[in-house]
Design an enzyme around this catalytic site. Structure first.
Site, PDB file in Angstrom:
ATOM      1  N   LYS A  81       0.820  -1.260  -0.063  1.00 20.44           N
ATOM      2  CA  LYS A  81       0.039  -0.011  -0.106  1.00 20.44           C
ATOM      3  C   LYS A  81       0.711   1.405  -0.078  1.00 20.44           C
ATOM      4  CE  LYS A  81      -1.290  -0.413   5.004  1.00 20.44           C
ATOM      5  NZ  LYS A  81      -0.454   0.904   5.560  1.00 20.44           N
ATOM      6  N   ASP A  82       2.266   1.118   0.318  1.00 21.93           N
ATOM      7  CA  ASP A  82       2.993   2.311   0.223  1.00 21.93           C
ATOM      8  C   ASP A  82       3.411   2.415  -1.316  1.00 21.93           C
ATOM      9  OD1 ASP A  82       2.821   2.839   2.941  1.00 21.93           O
ATOM     10  OD2 ASP A  82       4.713   1.502   3.297  1.00 21.93           O
ATOM     11  N   ARG A 127      -8.715   7.590   5.100  1.00 16.89           N
ATOM     12  CA  ARG A 127      -9.764   6.345   4.863  1.00 16.89           C
ATOM     13  C   ARG A 127     -10.395   6.063   6.193  1.00 16.89           C
ATOM     14  NH1 ARG A 127      -9.206   1.046   5.465  1.00 16.89           N
ATOM     15  NH2 ARG A 127      -6.961   1.310   6.228  1.00 16.89           N
ATOM     16  N   ARG A 128      -9.624   5.729   7.318  1.00 13.03           N
ATOM     17  CA  ARG A 128     -10.089   5.265   8.385  1.00 13.03           C
ATOM     18  C   ARG A 128     -10.876   6.433   9.085  1.00 13.03           C
ATOM     19  NH1 ARG A 128      -4.348   2.607   9.864  1.00 13.03           N
ATOM     20  NH2 ARG A 128      -4.541   0.384   8.823  1.00 13.03           N
ATOM     21  N   ARG A 145       1.068  10.178  14.032  1.00 14.61           N
ATOM     22  CA  ARG A 145       2.002   9.445  13.160  1.00 14.61           C
ATOM     23  C   ARG A 145       2.797   8.362  14.189  1.00 14.61           C
ATOM     24  NH1 ARG A 145       5.800  11.755   8.813  1.00 14.61           N
ATOM     25  NH2 ARG A 145       6.301   9.444   9.090  1.00 14.61           N
ATOM     26  N   ARG A 151       2.142   4.305  18.657  1.00 16.23           N
ATOM     27  CA  ARG A 151       0.722   4.454  18.700  1.00 16.23           C
ATOM     28  C   ARG A 151       0.149   3.785  19.779  1.00 16.23           C
ATOM     29  NH1 ARG A 151      -0.919   5.292  12.128  1.00 16.23           N
ATOM     30  NH2 ARG A 151       1.255   6.378  11.804  1.00 16.23           N
ATOM     31  N   CYS A 238      -3.272   8.014  -1.783  1.00 12.15           N
ATOM     32  CA  CYS A 238      -3.712   7.372  -0.333  1.00 12.15           C
ATOM     33  C   CYS A 238      -4.255   8.529   0.407  1.00 12.15           C
ATOM     34  CB  CYS A 238      -2.870   6.482   0.294  1.00 12.15           C
ATOM     35  SG  CYS A 238      -1.314   7.154   0.976  1.00 12.15           S
TER      36      CYS A 238
END
Length: 304
Positions: A81-82, A127-128, A145, A151, A238
């Site tokens: 996805k990167d 998106r989330r 981040r 996190r 993204c």
């Protein structure tokens, strides 16, 4: 004569290193070839900007690609996805190993439905935020981040009530036991390619391309090709809330995609099925249907 170990370039983050080591071990197990990891610091690792502002596409990738071109590393492992959806002809995705869990996970002291109104939920992904807002507009979504440890620590310390991360990454870090809830795709459609890894090398090294190809999983390849084709056709980096997920059962490729307004109030969600060999055109077709139902308007709201 034992051949020289192959040099696998990886970002230095704990997750990237864990993923790269898994891939290295898989190659050694299959082929007997020794592989050594070479840590590379990328722009995405050092910048303090939020990924949404960077457009997300390629910030973790270009430094690794420079090392491939310089011959300092032989191949690289990326989170798919990167990777930018536009293919650079100098490189080839020699293998897309079998995908891990594609879903998003909640780290919290309660299930998502049980979080108190106004609870602070951390995520770096528009998106989330958009999809979670559709489910619970009463929560406070906070951009964060940092690596998974950083996190998760925000929840442990009480700074945040919850964070949302990719299940695959947590599993690869051995932190799967800390997941409070895994979101099914009816609730949160993953980022295109989520849970999949990409093995990339220079396109002009035919022997290396063939060697690396032993780990390629054709069903993963067709599924993520369809997902990325939707993203590419929507011309969405993204930074736009696009979710897509496809499954290739060996006969049929089933694809679902969505574009969600950032506040979660509107969404266009469509599904389509086709032959796995037509993954890219299936994705384009679905994107066109979504645009005809207003997906481009929802995305236009993000570019202001």
């Amino acid at each position: 004569m034992t051949p020289e170990p192959l040099r696998l370039g990886t970002r230095r983050s704990q997750l990237a290193t864990a993923q790269s080591q898994m891939v290295a071990d898989a190659y050694t197990e299959r082929t007997g070839r020794a592989i050594e990891l070479v840590g590379v610091t990328t722009f995405g690792d050092v910048t303090k900007a939020h990924l949404a502002q960077l457009g997300g596409t390629g910030v973790f990738v270009s430094a690794l690609r420079d090392k491939l071109l310089d011959g300092e590393i032989d191949f690289a492992v990326h989170s798919l996805k990167d990777l930018p959806t536009k293919q650079d002809p100098r490189f080839v995705l020699a293998a897309l190993p079998a995908r891990h869990d594609h879903r998003d996970a909640l780290i919290a002291h309660a299930k998502f439905a049980d979080l108190p109104s106004g609870a602070r939920v951390g995520t770096g992904s528009p998106r989330r935020v958009a999809m979670l807002s559709a489910l619970r507009p009463d929560l406070d979504y906070v951009p964060i981040r940092g690596n998974a440890d950083t996190r998760i620590a925000k929840v442990t310390s009480g700074e945040l009530d919850a964070v949302v991360l990719a299940t695959a990454g947590l599993d690869r870090l051995g932190r799967g036991a800390e997941i409070a809830q895994i979101f099914e795709i009816e609730e949160l459609l993953p980022a295109p390619g989520q849970g999949a890894l990409a093995v990339e090398c220079r396109a002009d090294l035919a022997d290396l391309v063939a060697f690396l190809g032993v780990l390629d999983d054709p069903r993963t390849r067709s599924a993520v090709a369809a997902e990325r084709s939707v993203l590419s056709a929507l011309e969405a980096g993204c930074a736009a809330p696009v979710g897509a997920y496809a499954v290739d059962d060996g006969h049929t490729l089933n694809l679902t995609a969505t574009v969600v307004a950032l506040d979660g109030r509107e969404a266009v969600r469509k599904s389509a099925a086709g032959s796995p060999s037509e993954a890219v055109s299936l994705g384009r077709r679905l994107a066109a249907e979504m645009i005809s139902e207003g997906a481009d308007r929802l995305m236009g709201e993000h570019s202001h």
